[in-house]
Motif scaffolding. Structure first.
Motif, PDB file in Angstrom:
ATOM      1  N   GLU A  15       0.795  -1.223   0.000  1.00  0.00           N
ATOM      2  CA  GLU A  15       0.000   0.000   0.000  1.00  0.00           C
ATOM      3  C   GLU A  15       0.835   1.284   0.000  1.00  0.00           C
ATOM      4  N   HIS A  16       1.777   1.392   0.962  1.00  0.00           N
ATOM      5  CA  HIS A  16       2.520   2.664   1.090  1.00  0.00           C
ATOM      6  C   HIS A  16       3.407   2.923  -0.123  1.00  0.00           C
ATOM      7  N   LEU A  17       3.964   1.844  -0.668  1.00  0.00           N
ATOM      8  CA  LEU A  17       4.820   2.008  -1.847  1.00  0.00           C
ATOM      9  C   LEU A  17       3.963   2.419  -3.051  1.00  0.00           C
ATOM     10  N   LEU A  18       2.808   1.784  -3.162  1.00  0.00           N
ATOM     11  CA  LEU A  18       1.873   2.106  -4.245  1.00  0.00           C
ATOM     12  C   LEU A  18       1.534   3.601  -4.205  1.00  0.00           C
ATOM     13  N   GLU A  19       1.195   4.085  -3.019  1.00  0.00           N
ATOM     14  CA  GLU A  19       0.832   5.500  -2.862  1.00  0.00           C
ATOM     15  C   GLU A  19       2.000   6.428  -3.203  1.00  0.00           C
ATOM     16  N   ALA A  20       3.191   6.065  -2.718  1.00  0.00           N
ATOM     17  CA  ALA A  20       4.375   6.908  -2.951  1.00  0.00           C
ATOM     18  C   ALA A  20       4.699   7.009  -4.445  1.00  0.00           C
ATOM     19  N   ILE A  21       4.671   5.869  -5.125  1.00  0.00           N
ATOM     20  CA  ILE A  21       4.987   5.869  -6.567  1.00  0.00           C
ATOM     21  C   ILE A  21       3.909   6.646  -7.325  1.00  0.00           C
TER      22      ILE A  21
END
Length: 236
Positions: A15-21
């Motif tokens: 989730e957090h990586l998805l949001e950051a990218i």
């Protein structure tokens, strides 16, 4: 202006990586559509057109490699980039074999990601570098993958179904190599429905009718007992 935005499909289950990218790509002016598993990524891919696909390798439901291979059966032009936690050469080679254009190992620097994304989108727009084929000749017939047709030397046309075209493409891309039933079900049928082995057998019988000089003694399309199927072509 917004109609001009380049579109990216991003599939990542963290989730957090998805949001950051997603955030960083949007700041660059891209329109980003996200999926948190491979199955969803394939559904979205079928409904929209994209300038780039970014796939995490390890995803629930269907992994990134299968997603890429399935996308490649339908679309040979869209650039594909893998994100992976494993920096093994085997993964890299596997990814490139499945038709990926680039590869980034986690943890990665977001600036590097953006740079590579920009390059891939540019390259995709040029449409050079097409390492895929849009037609393939077997005997006196030519398969046209984009129009789902089989054109005979005398000019007559046999229409192919989408599934027939995808299965032919998979077998031809892996020519002279046995392809397992599981792989066929995964890439051509996407697990939507599990056709029985008979279904695939019937496709192979149809292909023999189309291509084999003597369907009873196939030279191109072989069933390999207990394994799957193989397309053999020594002329290419």
């Amino acid at each position: 202006m917004s109609t001009n935005k380049k579109r990216i499909l991003l599939a990542e289950d963290e989730e957090h990586l998805l949001e950051a990218i997603k955030l960083n790509l949007e700041l660059e002016g891209y329109k980003v559509t996200t999926a948190n598993n491979g199955k969803k990524a394939l559904q979205i891919f079928k409904e929209e057109r994209f300038n780039l696909i970014i796939l995490d390798v390890m995803m629930p439901e269907v992994d990134g490699f299968v997603v890429a291979e399935t996308i490649r059966l339908e679309n040979s032009e869209v650039p594909i980039m893998f994100l992976t936690a494993k920096n093994t050469n085997e993964d890299k080679i596997n990814g490139l074999k499945k038709g990926a254009d680039d590869y980034l190992t986690k943890p990665f620097n977001l600036e590097e990601l953006i740079l590579r994304v920009n390059n891939l989108v540019k390259r995709g727009l040029k449409g050079d570098d097409l390492k895929e084929f849009n037609s393939y000749k077997i005997g006196d017939k030519t398969i046209h993958f984009n129009s789902f047709e089989l054109i005979n030397d005398d000019g007559t046309i046999t229409p192919l179904t989408k599934k027939e075209t995808m299965l032919l493409k998979l077998l031809i891309e892996r020519r002279n190599e046995a392809v397992s039933r599981e792989q066929i079900l995964e890439t051509v049928w996407n697990y939507d429905v599990y056709p029985s082995t008979r279904t695939i057998d019937n496709f192979i019988l149809t292909f023999r009718k189309y291509f084999e000089p003597d369907p009873k003694n196939p030279v191109y399309f072989h069933s390999i007992r207990g394994v799957g199927y193989k397309f053999t072509d020594n002329h290419h």
